[in-house]
Design a protein around this motif. Structure first.
Motif, mmCIF file in Angstrom:
data_model
loop_
_atom_site.group_PDB
_atom_site.id
_atom_site.type_symbol
_atom_site.label_atom_id
_atom_site.label_comp_id
_atom_site.label_asym_id
_atom_site.label_seq_id
_atom_site.Cartn_x
_atom_site.Cartn_y
_atom_site.Cartn_z
ATOM 1 N N VAL A 35 -14.704 -14.204 -32.971
ATOM 2 C CA VAL A 35 -16.068 -14.790 -32.728
ATOM 3 C C VAL A 35 -17.072 -13.863 -32.390
ATOM 4 N N SER A 36 -18.086 -13.818 -33.177
ATOM 5 C CA SER A 36 -19.195 -12.790 -33.151
ATOM 6 C C SER A 36 -20.535 -13.585 -32.862
ATOM 7 N N PRO A 37 -21.162 -13.150 -32.014
ATOM 8 C CA PRO A 37 -22.710 -13.503 -31.529
ATOM 9 C C PRO A 37 -23.580 -12.726 -32.653
ATOM 10 N N LYS A 38 -24.630 -13.628 -33.120
ATOM 11 C CA LYS A 38 -25.551 -13.121 -33.985
ATOM 12 C C LYS A 38 -26.917 -13.459 -33.840
ATOM 13 N N GLY A 39 -27.877 -12.604 -34.212
ATOM 14 C CA GLY A 39 -29.441 -12.869 -33.755
ATOM 15 C C GLY A 39 -30.260 -12.553 -34.711
ATOM 16 N N MET A 40 -31.263 -11.883 -34.071
ATOM 17 C CA MET A 40 -32.435 -11.696 -35.014
ATOM 18 C C MET A 40 -32.894 -12.656 -36.242
ATOM 19 N N THR A 57 -25.281 -4.535 -40.333
ATOM 20 C CA THR A 57 -24.133 -3.451 -40.007
ATOM 21 C C THR A 57 -23.945 -3.294 -38.619
ATOM 22 N N GLY A 58 -22.513 -3.409 -38.192
ATOM 23 C CA GLY A 58 -22.241 -3.429 -36.817
ATOM 24 C C GLY A 58 -20.725 -2.843 -36.930
ATOM 25 N N SER A 59 -20.381 -2.662 -35.564
ATOM 26 C CA SER A 59 -19.138 -1.696 -35.244
ATOM 27 C C SER A 59 -17.776 -2.274 -35.929
ATOM 28 N N GLY A 60 -17.771 -3.510 -36.224
ATOM 29 C CA GLY A 60 -16.957 -4.033 -37.152
ATOM 30 C C GLY A 60 -17.197 -4.852 -38.238
ATOM 31 N N ASN A 61 -16.227 -5.441 -39.019
ATOM 32 C CA ASN A 61 -16.511 -6.273 -40.266
ATOM 33 C C ASN A 61 -15.611 -7.376 -40.295
ATOM 34 N N GLU A 62 -14.913 -7.905 -39.274
ATOM 35 C CA GLU A 62 -14.091 -9.039 -39.144
ATOM 36 C C GLU A 62 -14.325 -10.108 -40.066
ATOM 37 N N THR A 63 -15.456 -10.762 -40.166
ATOM 38 C CA THR A 63 -15.686 -12.034 -40.847
ATOM 39 C C THR A 63 -15.627 -11.429 -42.306
ATOM 40 N N ALA A 64 -16.030 -10.439 -42.856
ATOM 41 C CA ALA A 64 -15.833 -10.215 -44.348
ATOM 42 C C ALA A 64 -14.334 -10.257 -44.498
ATOM 43 N N ARG A 144 -33.572 -7.513 -29.052
ATOM 44 C CA ARG A 144 -33.224 -5.817 -28.948
ATOM 45 C C ARG A 144 -33.547 -5.304 -30.404
ATOM 46 N N ASN A 145 -34.158 -4.122 -30.168
ATOM 47 C CA ASN A 145 -34.402 -3.180 -31.354
ATOM 48 C C ASN A 145 -33.440 -2.224 -31.293
ATOM 49 N N THR A 146 -32.144 -2.137 -30.735
ATOM 50 C CA THR A 146 -31.628 -1.044 -30.917
ATOM 51 C C THR A 146 -30.899 -0.651 -32.084
ATOM 52 N N LEU A 147 -30.456 -1.799 -32.870
ATOM 53 C CA LEU A 147 -30.039 -1.491 -34.431
ATOM 54 C C LEU A 147 -31.125 -0.957 -35.111
ATOM 55 N N ALA A 148 -32.270 -1.298 -35.182
ATOM 56 C CA ALA A 148 -33.233 -0.714 -35.876
ATOM 57 C C ALA A 148 -33.596 0.636 -35.541
ATOM 58 N N GLU A 149 -33.640 0.786 -34.358
ATOM 59 C CA GLU A 149 -33.624 2.532 -33.680
ATOM 60 C C GLU A 149 -32.772 3.354 -34.110
ATOM 61 N N ASN A 150 -31.332 2.869 -34.015
ATOM 62 C CA ASN A 150 -30.443 3.590 -34.479
ATOM 63 C C ASN A 150 -30.384 3.800 -35.895
ATOM 64 N N LEU A 151 -30.651 3.009 -36.747
ATOM 65 C CA LEU A 151 -30.814 2.895 -38.246
ATOM 66 C C LEU A 151 -31.768 4.036 -38.597
#
Length: 182
Positions: A35-40, A57-64, A144-151
């Motif tokens: 179960v994954s939360p999604k936003g943006m 992109t995230g720390s896992g890719n379970e759904t795929a 959150r803008n954490t993903l964009a900042e990390n990228l």
């Protein structure tokens, strides 16, 4: 209190489009349920029986990984406002990667994001609503803008290296298919 529908109504579609958060549930034939939360800005209603969501992109890719074995998917939306409602859509989905024919058509529906990894195209066969009386009331403070900042620290090669390191296998050691597009 729960009600079932064969498709999303206009009221359901409006509700979905108002939500800032949704949850995706999948499972392979064996192993863990994810179960994954999604936003943006990552979900589009494409019709009464179709949703698409951009997987970043995230720390896992379970759904795929799960989609390679079993196409079942549930997407759940909860109202966190004063009017309670839970809406679930059930159906079958496919993972669309950047080398698939539908990629360009579907990515055009979303703002460009360098972290885009897959798009999941869900065909809905059941919609269920329930009361949501037990869901607390929350206010959205900000996205959150954490993903964009990390990228910002990574170019496309850096993102693909991250995929190689973190996204090729599920927690149950199932192939996610991301290696096919690298």
């Amino acid at each position: 209190m729960a009600a079932r529908y064969p498709a999303l109504s206009k009221t359901h579609m409006d509700f979905v489009e108002e939500q800032h958060l949704f949850f995706v549930g999948t499972a392979a034939d064996e192993g863990r349920v994810n179960v994954s939360p999604k936003g943006m800005d990552s979900l589009r209603v494409l019709g009464p029986n179709r949703l698409a969501w951009l997987n970043l992109t995230g720390s896992g890719n379970e759904t795929a990984a799960h989609m390679r074995e079993n196409s079942r998917m549930t997407v759940m939306f909860c109202s966190f406002s004063s009017k309670p409602l839970i809406l679930r859509v059930y159906g079958s989905a496919e993972a669309i990667h950047n080398n698939d024919a539908k990629w360009d058509e579907l990515t055009a529906l979303f703002p460009h994001h360098p972290a885009r990894r897959q798009i999941f195209d869900l065909t809905i066969d059941l919609v269920q609503t329930s009361c949501g009386f037990g869901v607390p009331v929350f206010d959205l403070v900000e996205h959150r803008n954490t993903l964009a900042e990390n990228l910002k620290k990574k170019d496309q090669e850096g993102i693909e290296n991250y995929w190689r390191a973190k996204n090729t296998k599920s927690i149950d050691d199932k192939d996610t298919g991301i290696s096919d597009v690298l």
